[in-house]
Design an enzyme around this catalytic site. Sequence first.
Site, PDB file in Angstrom:
ATOM      1  N   GLY A 195      45.508  51.460  47.700  1.00 39.59           N
ATOM      2  CA  GLY A 195      44.160  50.892  47.732  1.00 39.59           C
ATOM      3  C   GLY A 195      43.141  51.788  47.069  1.00 39.59           C
ATOM      4  O   GLY A 195      43.333  53.012  46.972  1.00 39.59           O
ATOM      5  N   ASN A 196      42.060  51.190  46.588  1.00 38.03           N
ATOM      6  CA  ASN A 196      41.007  51.985  45.954  1.00 38.03           C
ATOM      7  C   ASN A 196      39.706  51.211  45.904  1.00 38.03           C
ATOM      8  O   ASN A 196      39.681  49.997  45.819  1.00 38.03           O
ATOM      9  CB  ASN A 196      41.420  52.449  44.541  1.00 38.03           C
ATOM     10  CG  ASN A 196      42.223  51.391  43.790  1.00 38.03           C
ATOM     11  OD1 ASN A 196      41.659  50.383  43.368  1.00 38.03           O
ATOM     12  ND2 ASN A 196      43.525  51.590  43.652  1.00 38.03           N
TER      13      ASN A 196
ATOM     14  N   SER B  64      44.019  59.522  42.385  1.00 39.26           N
ATOM     15  CA  SER B  64      45.331  58.881  42.571  1.00 39.26           C
ATOM     16  C   SER B  64      46.179  59.617  43.618  1.00 39.26           C
ATOM     17  O   SER B  64      46.233  60.855  43.622  1.00 39.26           O
ATOM     18  CB  SER B  64      46.079  58.896  41.228  1.00 39.26           C
ATOM     19  OG  SER B  64      47.346  58.297  41.356  1.00 39.26           O
TER      20      SER B  64
ATOM     21  N   SER C  48      42.519  57.082  40.204  1.00 38.05           N
ATOM     22  CA  SER C  48      43.396  56.001  40.656  1.00 38.05           C
ATOM     23  C   SER C  48      44.151  55.369  39.493  1.00 38.05           C
ATOM     24  O   SER C  48      43.584  55.169  38.411  1.00 38.05           O
ATOM     25  CB  SER C  48      42.543  54.923  41.329  1.00 38.05           C
ATOM     26  OG  SER C  48      43.274  53.731  41.465  1.00 38.05           O
ATOM     27  N   SER C  49      45.398  55.013  39.723  1.00 38.55           N
ATOM     28  CA  SER C  49      46.169  54.395  38.638  1.00 38.55           C
ATOM     29  C   SER C  49      45.639  53.011  38.291  1.00 38.55           C
ATOM     30  O   SER C  49      46.037  52.426  37.292  1.00 38.55           O
ATOM     31  CB  SER C  49      47.649  54.345  39.013  1.00 38.55           C
ATOM     32  OG  SER C  49      47.820  53.678  40.234  1.00 38.55           O
ATOM     33  N   ASP C  50      44.721  52.475  39.093  1.00 37.87           N
ATOM     34  CA  ASP C  50      44.105  51.190  38.772  1.00 37.87           C
ATOM     35  C   ASP C  50      42.779  51.345  38.037  1.00 37.87           C
ATOM     36  O   ASP C  50      42.030  50.371  37.886  1.00 37.87           O
ATOM     37  CB  ASP C  50      43.903  50.380  40.063  1.00 37.87           C
ATOM     38  CG  ASP C  50      45.221  50.006  40.711  1.00 37.87           C
ATOM     39  OD1 ASP C  50      46.048  49.375  40.026  1.00 37.87           O
ATOM     40  OD2 ASP C  50      45.451  50.365  41.879  1.00 37.87           O
TER      41      ASP C  50
ATOM     42  N   ASP D 110      31.083  30.267  53.902  1.00 39.29           N
ATOM     43  CA  ASP D 110      29.965  31.214  53.878  1.00 39.29           C
ATOM     44  C   ASP D 110      30.180  32.289  52.810  1.00 39.29           C
ATOM     45  O   ASP D 110      29.327  32.551  51.981  1.00 39.29           O
ATOM     46  CB  ASP D 110      29.869  31.973  55.219  1.00 39.29           C
ATOM     47  CG  ASP D 110      29.317  31.145  56.359  1.00 39.29           C
ATOM     48  OD1 ASP D 110      28.732  30.070  56.128  1.00 39.29           O
ATOM     49  OD2 ASP D 110      29.490  31.582  57.523  1.00 39.29           O
TER      50      ASP D 110
ATOM     51  N   TYR E 208      21.360  34.711  55.403  1.00 42.10           N
ATOM     52  CA  TYR E 208      22.047  35.588  56.346  1.00 42.10           C
ATOM     53  C   TYR E 208      21.601  37.041  56.197  1.00 42.10           C
ATOM     54  O   TYR E 208      21.324  37.505  55.101  1.00 42.10           O
ATOM     55  CB  TYR E 208      23.556  35.498  56.126  1.00 42.10           C
ATOM     56  CG  TYR E 208      24.359  36.307  57.093  1.00 42.10           C
ATOM     57  CD1 TYR E 208      24.568  35.865  58.396  1.00 42.10           C
ATOM     58  CD2 TYR E 208      24.896  37.528  56.711  1.00 42.10           C
ATOM     59  CE1 TYR E 208      25.321  36.623  59.291  1.00 42.10           C
ATOM     60  CE2 TYR E 208      25.653  38.287  57.597  1.00 42.10           C
ATOM     61  CZ  TYR E 208      25.860  37.826  58.883  1.00 42.10           C
ATOM     62  OH  TYR E 208      26.597  38.570  59.768  1.00 42.10           O
TER      63      TYR E 208
END
Lengths: 240, 240, 240, 240
Positions: free
Chosen positions: B37-38, B59, B92-94, B138, B232
Amino acid sequence: MTRSAPEIEQAIDAVRADVARLHAELVRYGLVVWTGGNVSGRVRLSDDGSGDLFVIKPSGVSYDDLAPENMILCDLDGAVVPGTAGSDRAPSSDTAAHAYVYRHMPEVGGVVHTHSTYAVAWAARGEEIPCVITAMADEFGGPIPVGPFAIIGDDSIGRGIVETLRGHRSRAVLMQNHGPFTIGVNAADAVKAAVMVEDVARTVHHAREAGPLIPLPQEAIDRLFDRYQNVYGQSADARR
Amino acid sequence: MTRSAPEIEQAIDAVRADVARLHAELVRYGLVVWTGGNVSGRVRLSDDGSGDLFVIKPSGVSYDDLAPENMILCDLDGAVVPGTAGSDRAPSSDTAAHAYVYRHMPEVGGVVHTHSTYAVAWAARGEEIPCVITAMADEFGGPIPVGPFAIIGDDSIGRGIVETLRGHRSRAVLMQNHGPFTIGVNAADAVKAAVMVEDVARTVHHAREAGPLIPLPQEAIDRLFDRYQNVYGQSADARR
Amino acid sequence: MTRSAPEIEQAIDAVRADVARLHAELVRYGLVVWTGGNVSGRVRLSDDGSGDLFVIKPSGVSYDDLAPENMILCDLDGAVVPGTAGSDRAPSSDTAAHAYVYRHMPEVGGVVHTHSTYAVAWAARGEEIPCVITAMADEFGGPIPVGPFAIIGDDSIGRGIVETLRGHRSRAVLMQNHGPFTIGVNAADAVKAAVMVEDVARTVHHAREAGPLIPLPQEAIDRLFDRYQNVYGQSADARR
Amino acid sequence: MTRSAPEIEQAIDAVRADVARLHAELVRYGLVVWTGGNVSGRVRLSDDGSGDLFVIKPSGVSYDDLAPENMILCDLDGAVVPGTAGSDRAPSSDTAAHAYVYRHMPEVGGVVHTHSTYAVAWAARGEEIPCVITAMADEFGGPIPVGPFAIIGDDSIGRGIVETLRGHRSRAVLMQNHGPFTIGVNAADAVKAAVMVEDVARTVHHAREAGPLIPLPQEAIDRLFDRYQNVYGQSADARR
């Protein structure tokens, strides 16, 4: 590899600390209940691995009470090394299986066993987990295989693990009707594999409940696995 | 927009702090395991967005070890800005996918990627999540769409995200066989979308397991989406 | 009932403290994500309830930031009482529904709304939860009913809750395609009902996935409900 | 067995401390919500068990507020021992069932009752949990049996537990439409059984959702059960 006595002591202490600390990860990710599950780590002392030792959890002790000094030091036959810290206690009842893996797979530096819910669910059906998500291709390079039915008491669990994982990309095996065993270059790497095998077991379980899965092309699996083993993280072995 | 050097520094530091802190929300809501995750956040420095930077996670680093100073500053091509805090580490690898989104969607101020269980389960079937609950109307204004199968290594993931989400009400896309990417006006908004996409993925999964779902009328979806975006929270953008 | 100003102040403060504290129970039991969900509590100031006030959560504020002083005091039309602590903020977007319930059900002292996973799953199918376990007979005295589809913006949600729960044993209603609302003699009792409705929604969901359920005899349901309302806990209203 | 007054006091205090502490394990493993569930422990004072006492949780009290001094001391008819710590409160509404078990099974030193999700799901179908995983063979030596439908108010729950578990390997029974009761040599052992019964209930539930289960050979079950009862842990009764 020749190590002085203080170097050996230091190597053992480092693995004790790692193995004690890593048990908390099994708790954090909900892979174990009560005193179930175990992590071990190899202490590398010899060139070909045959003279190594390993450190493992005592049997039936609460996760709250695990500390480096009550981890147990064993030789590769699974015998407790007498006179060392923790040696007054019995090691994990899975010690023989860990020892077998270390004896027969010198490249393995860590072994983990849990009864994590979804991995055991696949194991109870004797069904491998198909590789349908990219995270699984990254981490395991294909399906998670099933190992033979074997019960505690002789070498059959250890042998089943080794025969299934030797030469396989996967660092995890689902022992039939039993649960996952994972291996790694060290204890942390094997714990990561234990965390990931439950994660993919759960995800693919739910995915398939609701309809047909889209297969991943083999070529994509190969590319993902190759990249992840070589590029991900802060250096070639950062994931470990 | 012309900013002085101290203003730029301050803007970067604010995003570093946000991005580091927001990773803890991924952990809190169980969206990630291990180092997966990132989160990233844009540093707005230019009028048209083309001269902006973004901050992203390194990473393969443990969530326990994330801090503002080890977040990594990148330009919109995904290159690490040399000499800045954390620049000795790999991002990060993403990162390439995040960079692509920031380059092509100047309104986007935050991007999040996870492998959260139920969102990945829908992605493994390549199936969009139907909009059958008011919370989903929503937040996303309709179904959560599926993006193309694309693997890491070029711009195909980023392109898939942008092509799916551009002009779409949803801030979340399920990349096929991979997992969710979410966008937002800033990092917190993208993290909220990541939390909500898993929440609705899980709820609708279980709902549908047990029988046919009642569709929401399109007119109700439109009214709910409109109200939520405008009313909201504590002000027009409080949800962000 | 005539109360002096300090008594009124004290009554308001007590409900503020309760309502702020009880939101943490929604988090503890995993009933809410991000800023979703809300608890309110009536401040009893009048004999017939018509002159009462209630305390509710502000809209879109993190659960980490809830404290007695930022809870919002409203009259029974849902209007914020000006000049009181927290009155500079907008109250929960579900305030009108809470107000409607307090206006029309003077015996109700607390209202809770969540989007908890399994309760919403039943609501998305518009299906009541059958009473097949003794804990549900104890707590709800029968099935959990479904309320009409209604969207935010007028009195239709409040009216749907009241029309479904008035004269019903259940303190919980599943508003169709939306989620559970619960009521109680005070805020704690309504929160308990919110916790229990998710618990039974989850249990009965899983039970029914795997095969036919054994019905509970009506006579057993009646006896269990009667006993629990009158005997359980430390006194007649200890559960509250 | 003749015990002096201080010895009796000490024995009671030890069980109070155990029982108070062990309730936290029910929370840790997610087996209970709100004030549901209860643990009791026998205070061994007589040779044949008939003159023993037991310690149980008060009724309807928050898990956050449980402490040794508010646990309640009862005789084997379930009557609170007057003048002892906590005796001003009502004991758990399941006290009669616990008392019945202690009266009729002198070997039992602990009893636990929960409404844990998956165990209740099997109970709502009146279906025993088949023994298909080795951890279950270890711990329970076979399937988890179902007990009769019985409701609170007389001895029928206690009688159902005793008739089902007497002479059975399993320390857990699923009371139909109600939930699990577990027994053990002491309170900790019964709590372990409560944790394990939910663990296997959940695992086997998910396993069977996805396809046929592989049966465990009876001979393997027997060997596993025998080994676990005699070898596992730090000594013959370490698991307790």
